[in-house]
Design an enzyme around this catalytic site. Structure first.
Site, mmCIF file in Angstrom:
data_model
loop_
_atom_site.group_PDB
_atom_site.id
_atom_site.type_symbol
_atom_site.label_atom_id
_atom_site.label_comp_id
_atom_site.label_asym_id
_atom_site.label_seq_id
_atom_site.Cartn_x
_atom_site.Cartn_y
_atom_site.Cartn_z
ATOM 1 N N TRP A 112 0.827 -1.211 0.000
ATOM 2 C CA TRP A 112 0.000 0.000 0.000
ATOM 3 C C TRP A 112 0.858 1.256 0.000
ATOM 4 O O TRP A 112 0.482 2.268 -0.602
ATOM 5 C CB TRP A 112 -0.976 -0.035 1.175
ATOM 6 C CG TRP A 112 -1.822 -1.269 1.122
ATOM 7 C CD1 TRP A 112 -1.820 -2.327 1.988
ATOM 8 C CD2 TRP A 112 -2.774 -1.619 0.099
ATOM 9 N NE1 TRP A 112 -2.707 -3.290 1.583
ATOM 10 C CE2 TRP A 112 -3.305 -2.890 0.428
ATOM 11 C CE3 TRP A 112 -3.220 -0.979 -1.053
ATOM 12 C CZ2 TRP A 112 -4.258 -3.529 -0.359
ATOM 13 C CZ3 TRP A 112 -4.170 -1.614 -1.841
ATOM 14 C CH2 TRP A 112 -4.682 -2.870 -1.496
ATOM 15 N N ASP A 124 -1.569 6.673 6.387
ATOM 16 C CA ASP A 124 -2.626 5.742 6.004
ATOM 17 C C ASP A 124 -2.774 4.762 7.167
ATOM 18 O O ASP A 124 -1.924 3.914 7.383
ATOM 19 C CB ASP A 124 -2.224 5.016 4.717
ATOM 20 C CG ASP A 124 -3.206 3.917 4.326
ATOM 21 O OD1 ASP A 124 -4.229 3.739 5.009
ATOM 22 O OD2 ASP A 124 -2.928 3.225 3.318
ATOM 23 N N LYS A 174 -12.140 -2.022 7.845
ATOM 24 C CA LYS A 174 -11.309 -2.864 8.713
ATOM 25 C C LYS A 174 -11.836 -2.844 10.161
ATOM 26 O O LYS A 174 -12.175 -3.865 10.720
ATOM 27 C CB LYS A 174 -9.863 -2.373 8.703
ATOM 28 C CG LYS A 174 -9.286 -2.105 7.342
ATOM 29 C CD LYS A 174 -8.998 -3.362 6.560
ATOM 30 C CE LYS A 174 -8.238 -3.028 5.288
ATOM 31 N NZ LYS A 174 -7.872 -4.216 4.504
#
Length: 361
Positions: free
Chosen positions: A102, A172, A196
């Protein structure tokens, strides 16, 4: 049918209490005669829903008036673009610490729009098995961006990077958002996909310092401009109304659980059951990252062969545990233990792992 234990990395498990409350309200929200999914985002009823979610984010993290909270669309992947578009100013470099897939995607987006990018540190030399302890910022950084938890490789930042106060720290936090207390004042911007720890897929929560908003590059396309969304209370366009409603319910569940301190204690217990099983297996189960950097959210491990890994995932599913296959880019196994995963699920997986080793070790 009994519910399975859901170890998926995302969209992930939700609290049963939240699902039941949403079920009760699904057809007829609070006696209004319609569902939240049918409700106008301009109605006073939805305004109350988004205001409640906004207030809960601020309360849980202890945010003051110097921070803004946004509920946007496009997930973390759109934030990879919006961050450099708004804050990577001409003549400066966007700094990134590369700790996995990511991070690499965020770096790639900044480069695609022609921003100067500097890699301050990377753990790619050991296949992202650790979190760097040192970094070298560029001479004139716009900001430093990190990914605080790496769902694919299973590492997690256990400390906040120490950088000069005048350099914005951007994170992030998609996969460990609201999983533990953090010193939020060290961060100028935090973003997290809801799917999540705080809700279903469909919205991203953005926490941003108002002082950083004031420095955003002007004249951007409307939907990519943080200031437009902030000035309109996340309601410039039709938001993900039902998802924001669900996020509000999960935030209420977090508060009722005892807040981030209690959530963190529970998360450590869950991960401990599984990591202890790995460590005590005499190599039958092999963790893939350095112990000090192990994620509490995404526990990655290998078995002696790929055939055994496939059998492990298959047998676990037969025993009511799903989502244990590792990411397609790295293989192996992965148990995601987000906030909403019951403690009993981690205990059950630990017992299954021990029994599987007795049968196949």
């Amino acid at each position: 049918m009994e519910r399975v234990y859901n170890f998926n990395a995302g969209p992930a498990v939700l609290p049963e209490e939240v699902l039941l409350e949403a079920q009760a309200d699904l057809f007829n929200y609070k006696g209004m005669g319609l569902s939240v999914m049918e409700m106008s985002h301009r109605s006073k009823e939805f305004q109350a829903i988004i205001d409640d979610a906004y207030a809960r984010v601020k309360r849980i993290y202890g945010l003051g008036d110097d921070y803004e909270v946004l509920f946007l669309q496009g997930g973390a992947s759109l934030q990879f673009l919006m961050v450099p578009l708004n804050f990577a100013v001409e003549g400066k470099e966007a700094n990134y610490i590369n700790t996995g897939q990511w991070s690499k995607k965020a770096i790639a987006e900044a480069k695609k729009i022609g921003k100067a990018v500097h890699i301050a540190a990377s753990s790619e030399d050991r296949n992202f098995a650790y979190i760097p302890r040192s970094w070298q910022l560029s001479d004139n950084p716009s900001y430093l961006h990190i990914t605080t938890n790496n769902t694919i490789f299973g590492t997690e930042w256990k400390f906040d990077p120490d950088i000069p106060e005048d350099i914005p720290l951007i994170a992030d936090m998609s996969s460990n958002f609201m999983s533990k207390p953090i010193d939020i004042q060290k961060y100028s911007l935090v973003y997290a996909g809801a799917q999540k720890n705080v809700g279903p897929a469909g919205t991203v929560v953005v926490i941003i310092k108002k002082s950083l908003l004031e420095k955003a590059i002007p004249g951007l396309p409307t939907m990519l401009d943080y200031n437009i969304h902030a000035k309109n209370g996340s309601l410039y366009n039709t938001p993900a109304c039902f998802i924001i409603y669900m996020v509000g319910l999960v935030l209420k569940w977090i508060e009722n659980f005892g807040g981030l301190k209690k959530i963190a204690e529970n998360n450590k217990l869950k991960a401990g059951y599984i990591y202890d099983t790995i460590d005590e297996s005499n190599g039958f189960y092999r963790g893939t990252v350095d112990k000090e950097d192990r994620s509490l959210m995404n526990i990655t491990f290998r078995l002696p062969s790929e055939e055994l890994e496939e059998l492990f995932v298959s047998e676990a599913k037969k025993n009511g545990m799903i989502g244990l296959k590792g990411h397609r880019d790295v293989g192996g196994c992965r148990a995601s233990c987000y906030n909403s995963l019951p403690l009993k699920a981690a205990k059950t997986l630990s017992e299954f792992m021990k029994e599987f080793q007795r049968q196949h070790g």
